[in-house]
Design an enzyme around this catalytic site. Structure first.
Site, mmCIF file in Angstrom:
data_model
loop_
_atom_site.group_PDB
_atom_site.id
_atom_site.type_symbol
_atom_site.label_atom_id
_atom_site.label_comp_id
_atom_site.label_asym_id
_atom_site.label_seq_id
_atom_site.Cartn_x
_atom_site.Cartn_y
_atom_site.Cartn_z
ATOM 1 N N GLU A 136 -3.405 7.311 7.382
ATOM 2 C CA GLU A 136 -4.834 7.204 7.142
ATOM 3 C C GLU A 136 -5.146 6.148 6.088
ATOM 4 O O GLU A 136 -4.408 5.975 5.123
ATOM 5 C CB GLU A 136 -5.390 8.565 6.715
ATOM 6 C CG GLU A 136 -5.369 9.530 7.886
ATOM 7 C CD GLU A 136 -5.973 10.890 7.571
ATOM 8 O OE1 GLU A 136 -6.638 11.430 8.452
ATOM 9 O OE2 GLU A 136 -5.771 11.399 6.458
ATOM 10 N N CYS A 162 -8.530 2.221 0.270
ATOM 11 C CA CYS A 162 -7.476 3.108 -0.217
ATOM 12 C C CYS A 162 -6.371 3.117 0.839
ATOM 13 O O CYS A 162 -6.579 3.580 1.958
ATOM 14 C CB CYS A 162 -8.099 4.494 -0.403
ATOM 15 S SG CYS A 162 -6.946 5.740 -0.963
ATOM 16 N N CYS A 220 4.545 12.328 2.356
ATOM 17 C CA CYS A 220 4.959 12.126 0.970
ATOM 18 C C CYS A 220 6.023 13.147 0.625
ATOM 19 O O CYS A 220 5.971 14.280 1.082
ATOM 20 C CB CYS A 220 3.765 12.290 0.023
ATOM 21 S SG CYS A 220 4.133 11.828 -1.683
ATOM 22 N N CYS A 222 3.438 17.632 -4.454
ATOM 23 C CA CYS A 222 2.491 18.088 -5.476
ATOM 24 C C CYS A 222 1.692 19.265 -4.901
ATOM 25 O O CYS A 222 1.228 19.205 -3.759
ATOM 26 C CB CYS A 222 1.561 16.949 -5.900
ATOM 27 S SG CYS A 222 2.458 15.569 -6.635
ATOM 28 N N CYS A 278 -1.999 18.860 -3.324
ATOM 29 C CA CYS A 278 -2.284 17.696 -2.469
ATOM 30 C C CYS A 278 -1.976 18.005 -1.013
ATOM 31 O O CYS A 278 -0.900 18.515 -0.693
ATOM 32 C CB CYS A 278 -1.462 16.501 -2.938
ATOM 33 S SG CYS A 278 -1.728 15.027 -1.925
ATOM 34 N N CYS A 324 -9.884 12.265 -2.067
ATOM 35 C CA CYS A 324 -8.543 12.269 -2.662
ATOM 36 C C CYS A 324 -7.783 13.530 -2.272
ATOM 37 O O CYS A 324 -8.313 14.628 -2.383
ATOM 38 C CB CYS A 324 -8.607 12.283 -4.187
ATOM 39 S SG CYS A 324 -9.574 11.002 -4.893
#
Ligand code: SAH
Length: 367
Positions: free
Chosen positions: A95, A108, A115, A119, A122, A342
């Site tokens: 994305e 962005c 990932c 975290c 997230c 975010c």
């Protein structure tokens, strides 16, 4: 010649492009001509490159390619934010988000498929990790954004800033990310200034030290907690590189000329990291470091137990920092209606087997 062995020219910085032309027996100055065609005029075929001879164009056709991912989703938020889903050759999807704001247009970009850092707050982490993006795949996000936003060939910029705040940890994909940033800042390509290209990291300390030598882009650090016990939980890479080491690497990063300050990202999680004591401790931690703090209201996603701090708490937290002399802003949530905010980027990760950071050795090859 098969596609596999063709070089995707979109991923080559000026030096690499020069080397490529030398290898095929051409003059290195061709590099700047081709960079301009690709990135300033946005051409996607060699025949359009009219200042190259027909024989050179034929040769390029044989050994090189201009290949971008396929657009599989294009969403527009009520606030003008755009989110795209791009399909890569191997079926994965990433994305990319465009955030217009007055004079500024921020793109962005993603640096990895998924990932590995895990975290806890997230949503990308929930997708697991599949692989690094190539520099061509990173640059393609900017190339495609320009097309999709209707930038005229060699016309005014629509993307004025790039932030590596999409999917992935850019410092765990060091070589591809730094090459891609070169292309973004290259005068013959996108010519963005180093202040308008921001790398955001959760704190991969050895790679940060390497970045200091290799590049001088703006740096954002995802801090989110001021105590190791809490940061270990929120940002597990902290177990490997605790706050003290991270702060030292950040100080060192600023030591070089022209680096003004570090942006600290701090997600506001109700009852977790948002107390007055946290704010005071944060101010103490940042003492003496030219800083700007971005407070990010937590953006929810399915199956999360976190909640965002309320407005009042965020304001109080912000005021404590401001009173301590630290520039602090609360990031406005953008594109929430299309899950483009975010931590909401999920893409489509084909193989989630490598999902946990604990199982991934952060080797020196990677950084
Ligand atoms: N891995 C890099 C790049 C990702 S940037 C990094 O950690 O910096 C994405 C930013 O959004 C980071 O600051 C991240 O911590 C923050 N973020 C992640 N999930 C979020 C969420 N649910 N709500 C608000 N911010 C989030």
């Amino acid at each position: 010649m098969t596609t596999e062995s063709k070089v995707n020219l979109l991923g080559l910085n000026r030096e690499e492009m020069g080397a490529f032309f030398t290898t095929i027996g051409e003059k290195a100055f061709r590099a700047t001509q081709v960079l301009k065609w690709l990135h300033q005029y946005g051409v996607d075929n060699f025949d359009a490159m009219t200042n190259l001879s027909k024989s050179l164009r034929d040769r390029l056709q044989e050994v090189a390619e201009i290949r971008v991912p396929e657009v599989i989703m294009d969403q527009k938020s009520d606030d003008g934010t755009r989110k795209w889903l791009f399909r890569l050759d191997d079926g994965n999807a990433i994305e990319t988000v465009f955030i217009p704001d007055k004079e500024r247009g921020t793109l962005c970009v993603s640096s990895q498929v998924g990932c590995a850092l895990d975290c806890s707050f997230c949503s990308t982490a929930q997708q697991g990790f599949n692989r690094n993006l190539s520099s061509a795949e990173i640059v393609s996000q900017l190339w495609l954004a320009n097309q999709l936003l209707g930038r005229e060939p060699n016309g005014d910029r629509v993307v004025t800033n790039v932030v590596f705040m999409g999917m992935g940890e850019p410092l765990l994909n060091f070589d591809a990310v730094t090459s891609a940033m070169d292309i973004m800042m290259e005068d013959f390509a996108y010519a963005l200034s180093k202040r308008r290209v921001t790398l955001s990291t959760s704190g991969v300390v050895p790679a940060l030290n390497r970045l200091k030598e290799r590049s001088d882009v703006a740096l954002a650090v995802s801090l989110h907690a001021v105590r190791d016990d809490l940061r270990n939980e929120l940002v597990p890479i902290n177990r490997k590189y605790p706050i003290k080491e991270l702060m030292e690497a950040c100080r060192n990063y600023l030591d070089r000329d022209g680096r003004r300050r570090i942006t600290w990202e701090y997600v506001m999680l109700a009852g977790v990291n948002d107390s007055d004591a946290d704010a005071h401790q944060l101010a103490k931690l940042l003492k003496g470091i030219p800083s700007k703090v971005n407070l990010i209201p937590f953006n929810p996603f399915p199956n999360t137990h976190y909640k965002s701090s309320d407005r009042e708490t965020i304001l109080r937290f912000q005021n404590i920092l401001i009173n301590a002399g630290i520039i602090t802003i609360t990031r406005r949530t953008r594109g929430e209606d299309i899950d483009a905010a975010c931590g909401q980027l999920a893409g489509k990760v084909e193989d989630r087997s490598k999902r946990r950071f604990r199982n991934i050795e952060v080797s020196h090859e990677q950084i």
